[in-house]
Design an enzyme around this catalytic site. Sequence first.
Site, PDB file in Angstrom:
ATOM      1  N   ASP A   1      44.440  32.418  40.766  1.00  0.00           N
ATOM      2  CA  ASP A   1      44.931  33.189  41.896  1.00  0.00           C
ATOM      3  C   ASP A   1      43.829  34.099  42.460  1.00  0.00           C
ATOM      4  OD1 ASP A   1      47.497  33.916  43.298  1.00  0.00           O
ATOM      5  OD2 ASP A   1      47.005  35.912  42.539  1.00  0.00           O
TER       6      ASP A   1
ATOM      7  N   GLU B   1      41.734  29.578  44.030  1.00  0.00           N
ATOM      8  CA  GLU B   1      42.371  29.875  45.320  1.00  0.00           C
ATOM      9  C   GLU B   1      41.409  30.743  46.123  1.00  0.00           C
ATOM     10  OE1 GLU B   1      46.161  32.080  47.476  1.00  0.00           O
ATOM     11  OE2 GLU B   1      45.216  32.958  45.719  1.00  0.00           O
TER      12      GLU B   1
HETATM   13  C1  GLC Z   1      48.041  34.516  45.927  1.00  0.00           C
HETATM   14  C2  GLC Z   1      49.358  33.820  45.744  1.00  0.00           C
HETATM   15  C3  GLC Z   1      50.406  34.582  46.479  1.00  0.00           C
HETATM   16  C4  GLC Z   1      50.480  35.963  45.892  1.00  0.00           C
HETATM   17  C5  GLC Z   1      49.122  36.655  45.944  1.00  0.00           C
HETATM   18  C6  GLC Z   1      49.090  37.871  45.089  1.00  0.00           C
HETATM   19  O1  GLC Z   1      47.600  34.468  47.240  1.00  0.00           O
HETATM   20  O2  GLC Z   1      49.263  32.488  46.145  1.00  0.00           O
HETATM   21  O3  GLC Z   1      51.660  33.949  46.419  1.00  0.00           O
HETATM   22  O4  GLC Z   1      51.433  36.732  46.575  1.00  0.00           O
HETATM   23  O5  GLC Z   1      48.112  35.818  45.458  1.00  0.00           O
HETATM   24  O6  GLC Z   1      49.121  37.521  43.736  1.00  0.00           O
END
Ligand code: GLC
Length: 532
Positions: A202, A265
């Site tokens: 994440d 991500e």
């Molecule tokens: C990432 C996740 C999202 C979340 C954010 C904070 O972007 O995909 O769903 O709200 O991180 O953890």
Amino acid sequence: MAERGAWWREGIFYQIYPRSFQDSDCDGVGDLTGIIHRLPHLLTLGVDAIWLSPIFTSPMADFGYDIADYTGIDPLYGTMEDFDALVKAAHDGGLKVILDLVPNHTSDQHPWFLQARHARDDPHRDWYIWRDPAPDGGPPNNWLSEFGGGAWAFDSKTAQYYYHAFLAQQPDLNWRNPQVRAAIYNVMRFWLRKGVDGFRVDVIWHLIKDAQFRDNPANPDYHGGRPPHEQILSRYSADRPEVHEVVAEMRAVIDEFDDRVLIGEIYLPVERLMTYYGKDLTGAHLPFNFALLSAPWHAREIEAIIADYEAALPPGAWPNWVLGNHDRPRVASRVGPDQPRVAAMLLLTLRGTPTLYYGDEIGMHQVEIAPGEVRDPFERNVPGIGVGRDGCRTPMQWSALPQAGFTQAVPWLPVADDFTHENVVNLSADRRSILNLYRALIRMRKTHRALVTGRYRPVAAQGDLLLYRREDDGEVITVALNLGDEPVAIATEGRGLDGEILLSTWLDRDGERIDGTLDLRGNEGVVIGKAI
Ligand code: GLC
Ligand code: MG
């Protein structure tokens, strides 16, 4: 090095949002046992790996992205036995299992944070990011939370601010602290020893912040209607050079085990994204490529996106493509009602690992959520400009049974109105449905090596037509996608388009020979094969 033939290069990934996939215990929320019941759907679809959004102990302020125990399963989703059973069932069926690692922040209910906020001299204090107030008593700098408002929360007991890039209930960990690193690396080892096949990390580009906490510059391109945090550029709060050391350390943990994958991500422009492959490819195996999530759905724009991405890849780096996830509007709603099949054909014929988002294979669209029913904290904090993520997280539509067969209780989010027709049972029975198109595309990718390992070659085209080739030593595959509603006829002469149709998005032209002219209906895509 990125190994040739590795499963994460050749396979197809499928993201499950566990809250919304299948409920098995009648509480209106999906769970691990529900996923086990639904594995046959994934096996029929033909995907190779599932990535589960977080299933760990959490107060659910951000639906699991606020973790209070990294090695515990939240009771809402089941038990550790259920988890082990899921991994076993998935592996028995040949599916890999990827977990969501959320290292940037914990829940404010995590014992580490409860201790840290207890006193300035607590041993856990430095596990988080604490700063004194500015001289006027306000926050230490101008950084903003991605979910609205400032990024600093004042803790009155200890008279300092802590930093949270997202909700105040999601305090950021201090990744400059070696103890934090060691703790999270041990979390990784815990799950890797249990047999999980890797992690999607994440907000990996957020992990390290500027050592001096300098103010972020204003964003000159900001305009109303965009989320308020975009008023400043995150120059000092994310994508700092030192983050690459952390990514490399995570990769080293992954490499302690055989054949696991590290996915990051990352929402950054393509040149920045590429740096996350790491020096000599010692970073993430797959920094998620989200370019299609915000792409204007026009042939020339998509063509340019693919070209830029292919050109930017470091030597040996393996590409990947994503068409949907739990944070962005559903692809079926982004591209318009007539284009989801074309989008599917694009995703599954590009060079690089494709990631599907649950429900996209049945064409699920963005669901309108009544203001009183909003669950997403982002939409609650920043209402009315369309940032809400509930609409892409609605229950999977399995059948025409009440609540689409998702639950026998009231589901946590409403089921889309169209579920009596648009559901897995119904679309399975319809030979020409989008679901059967997805299955056929996946089968085709598995039977034609050129689609997996072949080179990507753009072919010049005009208007709404997107043309490209995938080539390896034995085969040339041509993909022709019509992104408009008007029919097009293309003279094949001199373009090498001749061959045999392997698949049309309408599933009704298999085996047709293309000779002289290729005719495409509006909104049609075809894949043409030719042995060489
Ligand atoms: C990432 C996740 C999202 C979340 C954010 C904070 O972007 O995909 O769903 O709200 O991180 O953890
Ligand atoms: Mg349940």
